[in-house]
Design an enzyme around this catalytic site. Sequence first.
Site, PDB file in Angstrom:
ATOM      1  CE1 TYR A  52      -4.199  -1.507  -0.319  1.00  0.00           C
ATOM      2  CE2 TYR A  52      -3.094  -3.226   0.941  1.00  0.00           C
ATOM      3  CZ  TYR A  52      -4.139  -2.810   0.136  1.00  0.00           C
ATOM      4  OH  TYR A  52      -5.124  -3.699  -0.228  1.00  0.00           O
ATOM      5  NE  ARG A  55      -3.142  -0.311  -5.006  1.00  0.00           N
ATOM      6  CZ  ARG A  55      -4.364  -0.770  -4.790  1.00  0.00           C
ATOM      7  NH1 ARG A  55      -4.560  -1.748  -3.931  1.00  0.00           N
ATOM      8  NH2 ARG A  55      -5.401  -0.256  -5.421  1.00  0.00           N
ATOM      9  CD  GLN A  90     -16.252  -1.659  -8.104  1.00  0.00           C
ATOM     10  OE1 GLN A  90     -16.124  -2.851  -7.878  1.00  0.00           O
ATOM     11  NE2 GLN A  90     -16.446  -1.196  -9.318  1.00  0.00           N
ATOM     12  CG  HIS A 108     -13.971  -1.502  -2.680  1.00  0.00           C
ATOM     13  ND1 HIS A 108     -13.753  -2.045  -3.929  1.00  0.00           N
ATOM     14  CD2 HIS A 108     -15.086  -2.130  -2.196  1.00  0.00           C
ATOM     15  CE1 HIS A 108     -14.683  -2.955  -4.184  1.00  0.00           C
ATOM     16  NE2 HIS A 108     -15.507  -3.012  -3.157  1.00  0.00           N
ATOM     17  CB  CYS A 116      -5.820   3.782  15.085  1.00  0.00           C
ATOM     18  SG  CYS A 116      -5.030   2.989  16.504  1.00  0.00           S
ATOM     19  CB  THR A 176     -16.226  -1.675 -12.671  1.00  0.00           C
ATOM     20  OG1 THR A 176     -16.190  -2.796 -11.783  1.00  0.00           O
ATOM     21  CG2 THR A 176     -17.650  -1.384 -13.091  1.00  0.00           C
ATOM     22  CB  SER A 177     -13.814  -6.520 -14.450  1.00  0.00           C
ATOM     23  OG  SER A 177     -13.696  -6.730 -13.056  1.00  0.00           O
TER      24      SER A 177
HETATM   25  P1  OAD Z   1     -10.825  -4.581 -12.739  1.00  0.00           P
HETATM   26  O1  OAD Z   1      -9.359  -4.571 -12.967  1.00  0.00           O
HETATM   27  O2  OAD Z   1     -11.446  -5.860 -12.326  1.00  0.00           O
HETATM   28  O3  OAD Z   1     -11.577  -4.081 -14.054  1.00  0.00           O
HETATM   29  C1  OAD Z   1     -11.217  -2.893 -14.706  1.00  0.00           C
HETATM   30  C2  OAD Z   1     -12.082  -2.726 -15.942  1.00  0.00           C
HETATM   31  O4  OAD Z   1     -11.704  -1.492 -16.548  1.00  0.00           O
HETATM   32  C3  OAD Z   1     -11.911  -3.831 -17.003  1.00  0.00           C
HETATM   33  O5  OAD Z   1     -13.187  -4.262 -17.439  1.00  0.00           O
HETATM   34  C4  OAD Z   1     -11.143  -3.139 -18.121  1.00  0.00           C
HETATM   35  O6  OAD Z   1     -11.512  -3.604 -19.413  1.00  0.00           O
HETATM   36  C5  OAD Z   1     -11.601  -1.693 -17.953  1.00  0.00           C
HETATM   37  N1  OAD Z   1     -10.628  -0.700 -18.452  1.00  0.00           N
HETATM   38  C6  OAD Z   1      -9.285  -0.778 -18.528  1.00  0.00           C
HETATM   39  N2  OAD Z   1      -8.760   0.343 -19.027  1.00  0.00           N
HETATM   40  C7  OAD Z   1      -9.805   1.170 -19.298  1.00  0.00           C
HETATM   41  C8  OAD Z   1      -9.923   2.483 -19.847  1.00  0.00           C
HETATM   42  N3  OAD Z   1      -8.855   3.189 -20.225  1.00  0.00           N
HETATM   43  N4  OAD Z   1     -11.169   3.000 -19.986  1.00  0.00           N
HETATM   44  C9  OAD Z   1     -12.265   2.303 -19.595  1.00  0.00           C
HETATM   45  N5  OAD Z   1     -12.215   1.056 -19.084  1.00  0.00           N
HETATM   46  C10 OAD Z   1     -11.002   0.492 -18.924  1.00  0.00           C
HETATM   47  O7  OAD Z   1     -11.144  -3.403 -11.695  1.00  0.00           O
HETATM   48  P2  OAD Z   1     -12.480  -3.158 -10.838  1.00  0.00           P
HETATM   49  O8  OAD Z   1     -13.674  -3.640 -11.548  1.00  0.00           O
HETATM   50  O9  OAD Z   1     -12.450  -1.750 -10.391  1.00  0.00           O
HETATM   51  O10 OAD Z   1     -11.260  -4.257  -4.662  1.00  0.00           O
HETATM   52  O11 OAD Z   1     -12.192  -4.095  -9.600  1.00  0.00           O
HETATM   53  C11 OAD Z   1     -13.123  -4.139  -8.558  1.00  0.00           C
HETATM   54  C12 OAD Z   1     -12.419  -4.393  -7.255  1.00  0.00           C
HETATM   55  O12 OAD Z   1     -11.558  -5.538  -7.372  1.00  0.00           O
HETATM   56  C13 OAD Z   1     -11.479  -3.294  -6.824  1.00  0.00           C
HETATM   57  O13 OAD Z   1     -12.123  -2.217  -6.194  1.00  0.00           O
HETATM   58  C14 OAD Z   1     -10.554  -3.997  -5.888  1.00  0.00           C
HETATM   59  C15 OAD Z   1     -10.325  -5.267  -6.654  1.00  0.00           C
HETATM   60  O14 OAD Z   1     -10.031  -6.385  -5.898  1.00  0.00           O
HETATM   61  C16 OAD Z   1     -10.573  -4.421  -3.519  1.00  0.00           C
HETATM   62  O15 OAD Z   1      -9.356  -4.336  -3.453  1.00  0.00           O
HETATM   63  C17 OAD Z   1     -11.432  -4.712  -2.338  1.00  0.00           C
END
Ligand code: OAD
Length: 233
Positions: A52, A55, A90, A108, A116, A176-177
């Site tokens: 972290y 990041r 998220q 998230h 803490c 988001t995926s």
């Molecule tokens: P993912 O990495 O699962 O998905 C990201 C999505 O963004 C994918 O569908 C990509 O195709 C799309 N993408 C990539 N580049 C892009 C761009 N330039 N424009 C538009 N779309 C694009 O990420 P999240 O769905 O955010 O949680 O993941 C959800 C959660 O999983 C996160 O919040 C995190 C992770 O584990 C925790 O850590 C609790």
Amino acid sequence: MNIFVLTGAGVSAESGLGTFRDKDGLWTRFDPMKLATPEAFAQNPDEVHAFYNMRRQNLLAAEPNAAHRALAHMETALAERGGSLFLCTQNIDDLHERAGSQRVAHMHGELLKARCTACGETMPWLKDLSVEVPCPSCRRSGGLRPHVVWFGEMPLEMDALYDALLAADLFVAIGTSGSVYPAAGFVTEAQGHGIRTCEINLDPSDNARQFDDARYGPASATVPTWVEQVLTT
Ligand code: OAD
């Protein structure tokens, strides 16, 4: 019009923060079970802090992109017309806020905050964290953790999120995926209540077929175009 927007890592990808499940994504390179669970933190806090800290440093060097700015503009423009934009993310970054969004629900958590575990205090945090750092509030060491939601923990603000979602006329998922619940279930919830749904993503997501409409391409281009169209109709 009342719009509920859910953003994911794709909205910040062009700001250089990367995603989780794409080819070079964080969870392709790192094991989330060793870095993003309460058990991992209990067993190996140094490794979790290092992940972290990396990041956090990346985030401090990143800038919002055109997609973040378009959503901030939409919040103001809809409010001026008597509507609203509820922005739920998220993402643990603060790029929506830095682009000008006034109200962002971070389901998230937030990377630029520490919590803490000894006294429960949550505070802004821009520096590296380690087990040696004492809590500024209770002065105990070893209890500070990133204020983020790990696998196995409850996302934040869920009651407020469902209230806002069900009050919306339109639900839009951006970058988001659709693979992590409960956020991945928002589209089903919205549809069950007769709310229109739209996906804006680089490619079709895991649950693309559930959406009424879709727009595909990089968020920095698709989101400003979509915002412009909504505001001119
Ligand atoms: P993912 O990495 O699962 O998905 C990201 C999505 O963004 C994918 O569908 C990509 O195709 C799309 N993408 C990539 N580049 C892009 C761009 N330039 N424009 C538009 N779309 C694009 O990420 P999240 O769905 O955010 O949680 O993941 C959800 C959660 O999983 C996160 O919040 C995190 C992770 O584990 C925790 O850590 C609790």
